[in-house]
Motif scaffolding. Structure first.
Motif, short mmCIF file in Angstrom:
data_model
loop_
_atom_site.label_atom_id
_atom_site.label_comp_id
_atom_site.label_asym_id
_atom_site.label_seq_id
_atom_site.Cartn_x
_atom_site.Cartn_y
_atom_site.Cartn_z
N LYS A 270 0.84 -1.20 0.00
CA LYS A 270 0.00 0.00 0.00
C LYS A 270 0.87 1.25 0.00
O LYS A 270 0.50 2.29 -0.56
CB LYS A 270 -0.91 -0.03 1.23
N ASN A 271 2.05 1.16 0.61
CA ASN A 271 2.96 2.30 0.69
C ASN A 271 4.08 2.23 -0.34
O ASN A 271 4.63 3.26 -0.72
CB ASN A 271 3.58 2.36 2.09
N TRP A 272 4.42 1.01 -0.81
CA TRP A 272 5.60 0.84 -1.66
C TRP A 272 5.28 0.50 -3.11
O TRP A 272 6.18 0.21 -3.89
CB TRP A 272 6.48 -0.28 -1.08
N HIS A 273 3.99 0.52 -3.48
CA HIS A 273 3.59 0.00 -4.79
C HIS A 273 4.28 0.71 -5.95
O HIS A 273 4.52 0.11 -7.01
CB HIS A 273 2.06 0.09 -4.94
N GLU A 274 4.62 1.98 -5.79
CA GLU A 274 5.24 2.71 -6.90
C GLU A 274 6.62 2.17 -7.25
O GLU A 274 7.12 2.40 -8.35
CB GLU A 274 5.33 4.20 -6.56
N PHE A 275 7.23 1.44 -6.33
CA PHE A 275 8.55 0.85 -6.58
C PHE A 275 8.46 -0.60 -7.04
O PHE A 275 9.48 -1.21 -7.34
CB PHE A 275 9.40 0.89 -5.29
N LEU A 276 7.25 -1.16 -7.08
CA LEU A 276 7.06 -2.59 -7.30
C LEU A 276 6.09 -2.83 -8.46
O LEU A 276 4.88 -2.96 -8.24
CB LEU A 276 6.53 -3.24 -6.02
N PRO A 277 6.58 -2.91 -9.67
CA PRO A 277 5.68 -3.04 -10.83
C PRO A 277 5.08 -4.42 -11.03
O PRO A 277 4.17 -4.58 -11.85
CB PRO A 277 6.60 -2.67 -12.01
N TYR A 278 5.56 -5.44 -10.30
CA TYR A 278 5.05 -6.80 -10.49
C TYR A 278 4.58 -7.41 -9.17
O TYR A 278 5.21 -7.22 -8.13
CB TYR A 278 6.13 -7.70 -11.11
N ASN A 279 3.48 -8.17 -9.26
CA ASN A 279 2.97 -8.88 -8.10
C ASN A 279 2.58 -10.30 -8.51
O ASN A 279 1.64 -10.49 -9.27
CB ASN A 279 1.76 -8.17 -7.51
N TYR A 280 3.35 -11.27 -8.01
CA TYR A 280 3.02 -12.68 -8.25
C TYR A 280 2.13 -13.12 -7.11
O TYR A 280 2.56 -13.20 -5.95
CB TYR A 280 4.31 -13.50 -8.31
N ALA B 76 -3.06 1.34 -11.58
CA ALA B 76 -1.90 2.26 -11.60
C ALA B 76 -0.74 1.70 -12.42
O ALA B 76 0.30 2.36 -12.55
CB ALA B 76 -1.45 2.56 -10.18
N GLY B 77 -0.90 0.48 -12.95
CA GLY B 77 0.14 -0.06 -13.82
C GLY B 77 0.84 -1.30 -13.32
O GLY B 77 1.68 -1.87 -14.03
N MET B 78 0.55 -1.75 -12.10
CA MET B 78 1.19 -2.96 -11.59
C MET B 78 0.66 -4.18 -12.33
O MET B 78 -0.54 -4.29 -12.58
CB MET B 78 0.94 -3.11 -10.09
N THR B 79 1.55 -5.10 -12.68
CA THR B 79 1.16 -6.34 -13.34
C THR B 79 0.92 -7.41 -12.28
O THR B 79 1.85 -7.78 -11.55
CB THR B 79 2.26 -6.82 -14.30
N LEU B 80 -0.31 -7.89 -12.18
CA LEU B 80 -0.67 -8.94 -11.22
C LEU B 80 -0.76 -10.26 -11.97
O LEU B 80 -1.48 -10.37 -12.97
CB LEU B 80 -2.01 -8.63 -10.55
#
Length: 324
Positions: free
Chosen positions: A209-219, A277-281
């Motif tokens: 929730k706080n660091w998502h801008e640094f983390l473009p991928y979520n497995y 916001a652009g994160m790839t899940l």
């Protein structure tokens, strides 16, 4: 004379009521007032004051506002530095509770509920050994894998540096060729920017929730669960009237699950927001869960045996409860 005695008696009653009132110091590891964790603790304080008629009030202090390290909260409660707290980092003081956080042991909400209920008597005793009354707790959503690099399966972790919050999570990363690194939450953003770490294990409604801008991928692979314990100093608790003790237990028993539910609801909100916001899940690849479970099962046994017979028994209690 009668009127004077009546007035004096009323004054005595008022004085006695004031003397019986307890004002507790509360503490939480979370420093952000808008999180479900802090909102839940705030509700407990508000309800306790109202439902005990002011016999017990709790002044809640956010994380880092008192000189108490996150890893020392249970000890601070046991020592009477604070009377009441939520502790996410309790495992250093009550390490047997880490059985609930072993990777791949508990994999869904139903298993968590069964495991916790079965282990609760052991947890109550373990916290009592620290001078603490275990009143209840709440759970974060599943801890999944957020990274700066593309991940389509657990094999993609090989050679990458991942921030973990426990030795057990660290073992999981090592099983798949990664390098676990332990950092405080405040160090994560800078470490991601500098490449000190390349990913984290957390929840969408947690650190991401706080660091998502640094983390473009979520497995979206459920590694394990993290939980917080709601605790009170045993002497402070026993000084309360039986009625106030019962009221406090009832409120915590209601607000703990409500906090868990709020986290689960926020998890879905944050997943949607982060995706937009652009994160790839990426959903867990077929076969990854079975393969990881097979890899980690021997570790559960080794972990318990290394720590002693009490841990072996605790693991058995949990595995019997969830049929695994």
């Amino acid at each position: 004379m009668t009127r004077l005695l009546t007035t004096s008696f009323a004054a005595l009653l008022a004085t006695t009521a004031i003397a019986q009132a307890e004002d507790w110091t509360g503490y939480t590891y979370s420093s952000v007032s808008t999180t479900a964790a802090v909102k839940g603790m705030t509700r407990i304080g508000e309800r306790v004051a109202e439902e005990t008629g002011g016999d017990l009030t709790i002044t809640l202090h956010l994380g880092k506002t008192l000189q108490i390290a996150s890893s020392d909260i249970t000890q601070a409660v046991g020592d009477g530095i604070v009377d009441f707290a939520a502790d996410f980092f309790f495992s250093g003081n009550v390490p047997i509770a880490r059985v609930l956080n072993l990777p791949m042991l508990i994999e869904n909400d139903e298993e968590w509920a069964k495991a916790y209920a079965a282990l609760e008597p052991i947890l109550v005793e373990a916290f009592a050994d620290q001078g603490v009354v275990l009143l209840g707790g709440y759970r974060y959503p599943e801890q999944t894998i957020f990274t700066t690099f593309e991940v389509n399966g657990l094999a993609d972790l090989e050679g990458h540096k991942i921030r973990v919050t426990s030795p057990e999570q660290g073992h999981f990363i090592e099983e798949f060729g990664g390098a676990p690194i332990t950092l405080s939450g405040s160090e994560v953003p800078t470490s991601l920017e500098r490449g000190v770490i390349e990913g984290v294990l957390t929840a969408s409604a947690g650190g991401a929730k706080n660091w998502h801008e640094f983390l473009p991928y979520n497995y979206r692979f459920p590694v394990n669960y993290g939980n917080s314990m709601i605790i009170a100093n045993v002497d402070a608790f026993e000084a309360l009237s039986p009625e106030t003790q019962e009221t406090l237990r009832k409120i915590v028993a209601e607000e703990g699950p409500a906090t868990t539910a709020a986290f689960l609801e926020d998890e879905e909100v944050q997943k949607k927001s982060q995706s937009e916001a652009g994160m790839t899940l990426v959903n867990a690849a077929e076969g990854d869960a079975a393969m990881a479970r097979e890899k980690l099962a021997p570790y559960w046994e080794a972990w318990a045996e290394e720590n002693g017979e009490d841990y072996v028994q605790a693991l058995k209690v949990v595995r019997d409860a969830i049929g695994k």
